[in-house]
Write a protein that holds these residues in place. Structure first.
Motif, PDB file in Angstrom:
ATOM      1  N   LYS A   1       0.839  -1.203   0.000  1.00 12.17           N
ATOM      2  CA  LYS A   1       0.000   0.000   0.000  1.00 12.17           C
ATOM      3  C   LYS A   1       0.875   1.256   0.000  1.00 12.17           C
ATOM      4  O   LYS A   1       0.595   2.219  -0.720  1.00 12.17           O
ATOM      5  CB  LYS A   1      -0.905   0.010   1.237  1.00 12.17           C
ATOM      6  N   LEU A   2       1.928   1.205   0.809  1.00  5.92           N
ATOM      7  CA  LEU A   2       2.815   2.370   0.909  1.00  5.92           C
ATOM      8  C   LEU A   2       3.493   2.668  -0.424  1.00  5.92           C
ATOM      9  O   LEU A   2       3.749   3.832  -0.749  1.00  5.92           O
ATOM     10  CB  LEU A   2       3.868   2.112   1.991  1.00  5.92           C
TER      11      LEU A   2
ATOM     12  N   PHE B   1       2.066   5.333  -2.605  1.00  3.61           N
ATOM     13  CA  PHE B   1       2.031   6.716  -2.143  1.00  3.61           C
ATOM     14  C   PHE B   1       2.997   7.563  -2.970  1.00  3.61           C
ATOM     15  O   PHE B   1       4.145   7.173  -3.184  1.00  3.61           O
ATOM     16  CB  PHE B   1       2.441   6.806  -0.679  1.00  3.61           C
TER      17      PHE B   1
ATOM     18  N   LYS C   1       3.033  12.657  -0.323  1.00  4.44           N
ATOM     19  CA  LYS C   1       2.303  12.083   0.809  1.00  4.44           C
ATOM     20  C   LYS C   1       3.272  11.472   1.822  1.00  4.44           C
ATOM     21  O   LYS C   1       3.082  11.597   3.037  1.00  4.44           O
ATOM     22  CB  LYS C   1       1.314  11.029   0.310  1.00  4.44           C
ATOM     23  N   LEU C   2       4.324  10.836   1.332  1.00  6.08           N
ATOM     24  CA  LEU C   2       5.350  10.306   2.232  1.00  6.08           C
ATOM     25  C   LEU C   2       5.995  11.435   3.020  1.00  6.08           C
ATOM     26  O   LEU C   2       6.254  11.310   4.219  1.00  6.08           O
ATOM     27  CB  LEU C   2       6.413   9.554   1.425  1.00  6.08           C
TER      28      LEU C   2
ATOM     29  N   THR D   1       4.222  -0.396  -8.111  1.00  3.84           N
ATOM     30  CA  THR D   1       3.437   0.147  -7.009  1.00  3.84           C
ATOM     31  C   THR D   1       2.308  -0.777  -6.575  1.00  3.84           C
ATOM     32  O   THR D   1       1.540  -0.441  -5.673  1.00  3.84           O
ATOM     33  CB  THR D   1       2.855   1.521  -7.395  1.00  3.84           C
TER      34      THR D   1
ATOM     35  N   GLY E   1       9.586   5.118   1.211  1.00  8.95           N
ATOM     36  CA  GLY E   1       8.483   4.229   0.863  1.00  8.95           C
ATOM     37  C   GLY E   1       8.649   2.792   1.311  1.00  8.95           C
ATOM     38  O   GLY E   1       8.017   1.888   0.762  1.00  8.95           O
TER      39      GLY E   1
END
Length: 487
Positions: free
Chosen positions: A26-27, A30, A34-35, A486, A135
């Protein structure tokens, strides 16, 4: 019912690693922005607890000085946070003028993190910030001497991160403390990288896991004071560095090598600034207390002030003594002063000229085969150049306190609480570790205009290729690669 702590720890390690792998998927979706927002939230929240956690660390571990630990915590929450701003680690990193993507940053996945009891708060915050910035998910093990400190630190980090939008499981810790659980975590298939700082006892297990290893090493880092140096400033830098957190910073000076023509002036400056040159018997007494007979470090002689060290060794020093000096001549396997001393103690060597001092520094650096940090104090550009070019060391610091210069507080090195020391084959980098050490870079090769090739190479077709169609095809491939990474 009696629980087997080893088995519990191993099972828990497997669960955490598998959960982290799922959370990292999920990360990975991002965007960098957002991170970055999560990193800011963690750093800002942890800054509020800098003093509280410093006090808890000193109380639990009995290492170091509370005020200095607070400074290290604030260094991470402020200076490191500033350094991370604007840095791109994931997604498109570089594009050309036509908009073609040339480099893409890709997270490694799940990181297993080991932190030292000498800096359990600042190192933990630092690794958490780096993992989120790049990430990656990260699973910590708790140092047996700093369980309460690290648990409190990580609970605060996780709460702030989840509140800012981090998927649960991306930051976690192995709360059941056992060596077998740590080994299980490091060798778990879900783990992509081991980030180990300062815990030498786990180095063999980390290397045996077969995983890429970033090792924040330790070592016998010398400081050379050359005859042209600003003597008083050089001594002030060394005294500041070696008394900071009572000498437990990994890049702090471990010994002083002095150019003979300046030796008397240097000695006088040390004494004036609070150093005490021990008598021969006192040198022997302290040496006998620094390590156990089997070579293990005595933990009760780590990170405490000079007067307490002397008292434990059986002698008294003048009031106001900050550093204990031990005069030495040779490097020897049997000399306790040739090992890393995590305390305000400095072996003292005098050499006839800078060339002999150069050889002495190499001998000291190679003694533990770590090659961590060397410091030189000089105003002679050629001498400085020769030291930079010829030393088997990860970083050379010039005219600065090593404890601060090594972590990037007083130099332009990247601000870091994990300083790579890979010269002995015990790690994949000698960098001041940054988020870029936690990603791999996918590089993209776009076609150039048709170029002349040596005879026999390339296509035998005489017609020119459709370059626009080829570029469209490659654009689609790149987009698909980014999308797949991703998922």
């Amino acid at each position: 019912m009696i629980a087997d702590n080893d088995l519990l720890s191993m099972q828990y390690a497997r669960i955490l690693a598998e959960n982290a792998k799922e959370a990292q998927k999920k990360l990975a979706a991002f965007p960098q922005e957002k991170l970055d927002a999560i990193v800011e939230s963690i750093a800002c929240e942890m800054e509020k607890h800098a003093r509280e956690l410093a006090e808890l660390s000193c109380e639990e571990t009995e290492y170091g000085r509370c005020e200095d630990k607070e400074k290290k915590n604030l260094f991470v929450c402020r200076t490191v946070k500033e350094a991370l701003r604007g840095m791109r680690c994931v997604g498109p990193l570089r594009e050309d003028a036509s908009g073609h993507v040339l480099e893409v940053g890709v997270p490694l996945g799940v990181i297993a993190a080991v932190c030292p009891s000498t800096s359990p708060v600042s190192t933990t915050i630092y690794k958490a910030l780096l993992a989120v910035k790049s990430g990656n998910a990260i699973v910590f093990t708790l140092h047996p001497r700093a369980v309460r400190t690290m648990r409190r630190t990580l609970d605060l980090i996780i709460e702030a991160a989840v509140k800012a939008g981090l998927p649960e499981g991306c930051i976690s810790y192995l709360s059941v403390t056992a060596r077998k659980g740590t080994a299980e975590l490091m060798q778990h298939p879900a783990v992509s990288l081991i980030l180990l700082t300062g815990v030498v006892s786990l180095l063999d297990a980390a290397m045996a896991s077969g995983k890429p290893l970033i090792c924040g090493g330790t070592g016998n880092g010398p400081a050379f004071i050359e005859r042209t140096a600003d003597i008083r400033q050089a001594v002030a830098d060394i005294m500041l560095s070696k008394t900071f957190d009572f000498g437990i910073a990994p890049s702090a000076e471990q010994c002083v090598v002095v150019d003979a023509p300046a030796a008397e002036e240097v000695r006088k400056a040390f004494v004036e600034q609070g150093a005490y040159f021990m008598k021969e018997e006192e040198v022997r007494l302290l040496a006998s207390r620094l390590f156990h007979h089997d070579g293990r470090r005595r933990t009760d002689m780590v990170g405490i002030e000079a007067s307490v060290l002397a008292r434990k060794a059986g002698f008294e020093v003048p009031e106001g003594t900050k550093v204990l000096m031990a005069e030495r001549r040779y490097v020897s396997d049997t000399d306790a002063y040739n090992r890393e001393l995590l305390a305000p103690v400095l072996p003292w060597y005098v050499e006839d000229d800078w060339m002999q001092a150069c050889e002495k520094c190499i001998e000291l650096l190679l003694f533990d085969r770590e090659g961590h940090t060397l410091t030189i104090h000089s105003r002679d550009p050629e001498v400085i150049r020769q030291f930079i070019l010829k030393k088997p060391v990860a970083r050379v610091l010039v005219n600065t306190p090593a404890a601060l210069g090594g972590i990037g507080a007083s130099t332009e090195l990247f601000p870091s609480m994990t300083l790579g020391s890979g010269l002995a084959g015990k790690g994949i980098t000698t960098d001041n570790v940054s988020p870029m050490n936690l990603v791999y870079v996918r590089r993209v090769g776009w076609p150039m205009r048709r170029a002349g090739l040596p005879e026999g190479m390339g296509s035998s077709c005489d017609t020119e290729p459709d370059m626009e169609a080829l570029r469209q095809l490659l654009d689609r491939v790149i987009r698909e690669c980014i999308a797949s990474s991703t998922k």
